[in-house]
Design an enzyme around this catalytic site. Structure first.
Site, PDB file in Angstrom:
ATOM      1  CG  ASN A 200      29.562  39.992  34.434  1.00 46.08           C
ATOM      2  OD1 ASN A 200      30.182  40.648  35.268  1.00 46.08           O
ATOM      3  ND2 ASN A 200      29.980  39.839  33.193  1.00 46.08           N
TER       4      ASN A 200
ATOM      5  CE1 TYR B 181      45.306  42.250  38.466  1.00 47.15           C
ATOM      6  CE2 TYR B 181      47.257  40.847  38.617  1.00 47.15           C
ATOM      7  CZ  TYR B 181      45.892  41.027  38.771  1.00 47.15           C
ATOM      8  OH  TYR B 181      45.116  39.982  39.229  1.00 47.15           O
TER       9      TYR B 181
END
Length: 305
Positions: A31, A173
């Site tokens: 998106n 991460y």
């Protein structure tokens, strides 16, 4: 919009995309950012592109900006039930799966299933999705990794994958991005062993200006990264080129694609190296086994194309 379309069609350093008419692709996190650029380029080359997104309204708004054949389906990689529902709803062949979605440097959070959010979303969600869709996949799986797999703290802590002992957003991460590359390595080994022609490859965007950095949990880090986006980063169109290169070029399985510039921060897509930790087949196999136990999803060896 015209310039964006031209960038997508030419795929910049990836070269012109081949005609993808009749082919189907799934792009997770499509998106915005790299995912949107990737989805747009594939659709404009003729592919039918499924935007697999958590927020369907945002996905529909993104699809409206794409010329070509698209559809939007809900997928929340931080929820294994959602992953299973997405895969169960798939019917027919799938030529290309692009594992693009991710979260970055968040404060301590957990997925719906109780996993550390970055490891759970970036690795486990895509691990489960890929294995559940593999019986449908005909060509390749592209997983978007990161140069962060080389950062300090980028190790797989098998005794504490959630990093509960000393949680660090950056180390968590880095671990998730290292896990992406180990996943690709072991997936390709299993595909080859099973006699499948499907290929698993990885790509990283270098330093690309996307909205991923704006979601970092630490406000100081977020401000520094947004400043870096303005001063040093390449565009999201340029950052998507390694992914597109990995998606359409004839590459060996387990290849890793990134920019060819200094420090792999920017430039034209090319094959790049990975750290020693990301090349360890023993660690890759062990991570795979741990991921199967955590997700309850197994490699579908007898159902591959």
């Amino acid at each position: 919009m015209a310039n964006e379309k031209q960038d997508a069609k030419s795929a910049r350093g990836a070269g012109p995309l081949p005609d993808l008419s009749g082919r189907t692709a799934v792009v997770t996190g499509a998106n915005s950012g790299l995912g949107l650029v990737t989805a747009r380029a594939l659709a404009e080359a003729g592919a039918h592109v499924v935007l697999a997104v958590r927020d369907e309204e945002r996905g529909k708004a993104a699809a409206a900006r794409i010329d070509g054949s698209t559809e939007v389906r809900r997928l929340d990689l931080a929820d294994l039930e959602s992953v299973r529902e997405f895969a169960a709803g798939w019917d027919g062949p799938l030529d290309l799966l692009i594992n693009n979605a991710g979260v970055m440097m968040l404060p301590r959070r957990r997925t719906r299933d109780g996993f550390e959010m970055q490891f759970g979303t970036n690795h486990l969600g895509h691990f489960a999705l890929t294995n559940l869709l593999l019986p449908h996949i005909t060509d390749r799986v592209v997983t978007v990794a990161s140069g962060a797999h080389r950062w300090p703290g980028a190790d797989i802590r098998f005794d504490d994958l959630d990093r509960t002992a000393d949680y660090s957003p950056t180390a968590a991460y880095a671990q998730s991005k290292l896990a992406n590359l180990l996943f690709v390595l072991e997936l390709q080994r299993r595909l080859t062993e099973a006699g499948s022609a499907v290929r698993a490859v990885a790509a990283h965007p270098g330093y690309a200006a996307t909205n991923l950095q704006s979601h970092a949990g630490n406000p100081v880090m977020r401000a520094l990264m947004l400043l870096g986006n303005r001063l040093f980063a390449q565009s999201d169109e340029a950052g998507a080129q390694p992914t597109l290169y990995a998606a359409v070029r004839d590459l060996p399985g387990a290849s890793y694609v990134g920019p060819d510039g200094l420090g792999e921060m920017r430039g034209r897509p090319t094959l790049v190296g990975r750290s020693r930790a990301a090349s360890d087949p023993g660690t890759a196999r062990r991570l795979w086994e741990a991921s199967e136990e955590l997700t309850g999803v197994r490699f579908p060896a007898g159902a591959l194309r």
